[in-house]
Motif scaffolding. Structure first.
Motif, PDB file in Angstrom:
ATOM      1  N   LYS A   1      49.244 103.778  58.925  1.00 49.12           N
ATOM      2  CA  LYS A   1      49.985 102.536  58.535  1.00 49.12           C
ATOM      3  C   LYS A   1      48.736 101.766  57.396  1.00 49.12           C
ATOM      4  O   LYS A   1      48.332 102.708  56.768  1.00 49.12           O
ATOM      5  CB  LYS A   1      50.016 101.778  59.888  1.00 49.12           C
ATOM      6  CG  LYS A   1      51.036 102.157  60.652  1.00 49.12           C
ATOM      7  CD  LYS A   1      51.763 101.315  61.736  1.00 49.12           C
ATOM      8  CE  LYS A   1      52.315 102.196  62.746  1.00 49.12           C
ATOM      9  NZ  LYS A   1      53.431 101.526  63.357  1.00 49.12           N
TER      10      LYS A   1
ATOM     11  N   HIS B   1      60.774 104.275  57.511  1.00 49.54           N
ATOM     12  CA  HIS B   1      60.174 103.754  58.721  1.00 49.54           C
ATOM     13  C   HIS B   1      60.557 102.498  59.026  1.00 49.54           C
ATOM     14  O   HIS B   1      60.845 101.726  58.249  1.00 49.54           O
ATOM     15  CB  HIS B   1      58.514 103.686  58.598  1.00 49.54           C
ATOM     16  CG  HIS B   1      57.669 103.464  59.803  1.00 49.54           C
ATOM     17  ND1 HIS B   1      57.715 102.390  60.288  1.00 49.54           N
ATOM     18  CD2 HIS B   1      57.075 104.479  60.457  1.00 49.54           C
ATOM     19  CE1 HIS B   1      56.775 102.380  61.302  1.00 49.54           C
ATOM     20  NE2 HIS B   1      56.697 103.643  61.689  1.00 49.54           N
TER      21      HIS B   1
ATOM     22  N   GLY C   1      51.372 106.640  65.551  1.00 52.90           N
ATOM     23  CA  GLY C   1      50.699 105.439  64.686  1.00 52.90           C
ATOM     24  C   GLY C   1      49.206 105.032  65.337  1.00 52.90           C
ATOM     25  O   GLY C   1      48.315 105.682  64.973  1.00 52.90           O
ATOM     26  N   GLY C   2      49.304 104.159  66.398  1.00 57.69           N
ATOM     27  CA  GLY C   2      47.857 103.890  66.800  1.00 57.69           C
ATOM     28  C   GLY C   2      47.065 104.970  67.360  1.00 57.69           C
ATOM     29  O   GLY C   2      45.980 104.878  66.971  1.00 57.69           O
TER      30      GLY C   2
ATOM     31  N   GLY D   1      54.509 100.728  68.264  1.00 59.76           N
ATOM     32  CA  GLY D   1      53.307  99.784  68.383  1.00 59.76           C
ATOM     33  C   GLY D   1      53.439  98.604  69.831  1.00 59.76           C
ATOM     34  O   GLY D   1      52.598  97.759  69.873  1.00 59.76           O
TER      35      GLY D   1
ATOM     36  N   GLU E   1      62.513 107.176  66.054  1.00 60.98           N
ATOM     37  CA  GLU E   1      61.470 106.061  66.483  1.00 60.98           C
ATOM     38  C   GLU E   1      62.323 104.778  67.066  1.00 60.98           C
ATOM     39  O   GLU E   1      62.564 104.052  66.214  1.00 60.98           O
ATOM     40  CB  GLU E   1      60.921 105.699  65.317  1.00 60.98           C
ATOM     41  CG  GLU E   1      60.175 106.915  64.968  1.00 60.98           C
ATOM     42  CD  GLU E   1      58.857 106.558  64.144  1.00 60.98           C
ATOM     43  OE1 GLU E   1      57.685 106.701  64.655  1.00 60.98           O
ATOM     44  OE2 GLU E   1      58.930 105.611  63.309  1.00 60.98           O
TER      45      GLU E   1
ATOM     46  N   SER F   1      54.673 104.618  70.316  1.00 62.29           N
ATOM     47  CA  SER F   1      53.764 104.679  71.634  1.00 62.29           C
ATOM     48  C   SER F   1      53.507 105.838  72.333  1.00 62.29           C
ATOM     49  O   SER F   1      53.465 106.007  73.348  1.00 62.29           O
ATOM     50  CB  SER F   1      54.130 103.372  72.382  1.00 62.29           C
ATOM     51  OG  SER F   1      54.089 102.238  71.898  1.00 62.29           O
TER      52      SER F   1
HETATM   53  C1  PEP Z   1      54.787 104.680  63.988  1.00 62.18           C
HETATM   54  O1  PEP Z   1      54.407 104.187  63.136  1.00 62.18           O
HETATM   55  O2  PEP Z   1      55.528 105.533  63.352  1.00 62.18           O
HETATM   56  C2  PEP Z   1      54.566 104.745  65.389  1.00 62.18           C
HETATM   57  C3  PEP Z   1      55.316 105.480  66.147  1.00 62.18           C
HETATM   58  O3  PEP Z   1      53.542 104.084  65.878  1.00 62.18           O
HETATM   59  P1  PEP Z   1      53.090 103.964  67.387  1.00 62.18           P
HETATM   60  O4  PEP Z   1      52.407 105.269  67.823  1.00 62.18           O
HETATM   61  O5  PEP Z   1      51.593 103.103  67.152  1.00 62.18           O
HETATM   62  O6  PEP Z   1      54.047 103.153  68.027  1.00 62.18           O
END
Ligand code: PEP
Length: 258
Positions: A11, A103, A240-241, A181, A175, A219
């Motif tokens: 990100k 996204h 993501g994180g 997130g 997703e 997540s």
């Molecule tokens: C993403 O940004 O596609 C994502 C899945 O973020 P996170 O893993 O932080 O939920």
């Protein structure tokens, strides 16, 4: 057999020092995993998607490694007077193999429509990139039992503009928006149900599309990765994180080994 794929979406995080260090650590971890494996193909493919401005640095840091570089977005046009935008050819020229399109953060904050996501997908594939097309429902849509309807609409739009030869370079990321997130992950059963539905829709569109990899995103962490990745239709993760910490990201990559 579909090889697992784990993609880190940074990100709007990172700087040059972080890029150099994180790429080096992840490249080292993936190299060690391959050296340990009886069959290198059992180790998940790995790609990192830093912000556009850090892509050349990441490409340099990951040269000669087993880790690919991707981008988080691409313009729908091949080139032209579109100030501030980045084309698919520029991404290829900078060393990218993958690009994420559609996204939920782009659909929500930048009002990207299914039609625009479809154009971006077609442009990316035409340039030789692998397109990671994101789809997923909001919590309100799930509660209204509209998950399949939403995912089917998003998927159909992207698939319509794709020629049969491009399915080899298409990746779908399921997703659920409520899981991104938030620290709340879809249960393995919820995720597998959605992935199975996506697999069926891909197969109905074109039998060759059924072999596309379908990643789960939302997540995914070291603690829940193995349970998610154990499902038949979950071919990897979009992270993501947890992609911002080498140890967490590598733990997820290791959980994806088959
Ligand atoms: C993403 O940004 O596609 C994502 C899945 O973020 P996170 O893993 O932080 O939920």
């Amino acid at each position: 057999m579909r090889r697992k794929l784990v993609v880190g979406n940074w990100k709007m995080h990172g700087d040059q020092a972080m890029t150099t260090a994180l790429c080096a650590e992840i490249a080292r971890g993936v190299k060690q995993a391959i050296a340990r494996a009886a069959d290198p193909a059992s180790v998940a493919e790995v790609a990192l998607c830093p912000p556009h401005i850090l892509i050349p640095l990441a490409a340099t840091a990951l040269a000669d490694s087993e880790v690919a570089v991707g981008a988080q977005d691409v313009d729908a046009h091949a080139n032209g007077a579109f100030s501030g935008q980045i084309s698919a050819d520029m991404l290829v020229d900078s060393g990218c193999r993958y690009v994420i399109v559609g996204h939920s953060e782009r659909r929500t904050h930048y009002h990207e429509t299914d039609a625009l996501v479809a154009q971006k997908t077609a442009t990316a594939l035409a340039a030789g990139l692998s397109a990671i097309v994101c789809c997923g429902e909001t919590m309100a849509q799930r509660q209204a039992e509209r998950t399949e309807q939403v995912v089917e609409r998003q998927l159909a739009a992207a698939l319509d503009g794709i020629g049969a030869a491009d399915f080899a370079n298409l990746v779908i990321a399921y997703e659920p928006v409520w899981a991104i997130g938030s620290g709340v992950t879809a249960t393995p059963t919820q995720a597998q149900q959605a992935h199975h539905f996506i697999r069926q829709r891909l197969a109905a569109h074109n039998p060759r599309a059924a072999t596309c990899r379908i990643l789960y995103g939302g997540s995914m962490k070291p603690q829940n990765a193995a349970a998610l990745l154990a499902n038949a239709d979950i071919d990897g993760g979009l992270i993501g994180g947890a992609a911002l910490q080498a140890s967490d990201f590598l733990a997820i990559c290791n959980a994806a080994a088959t």
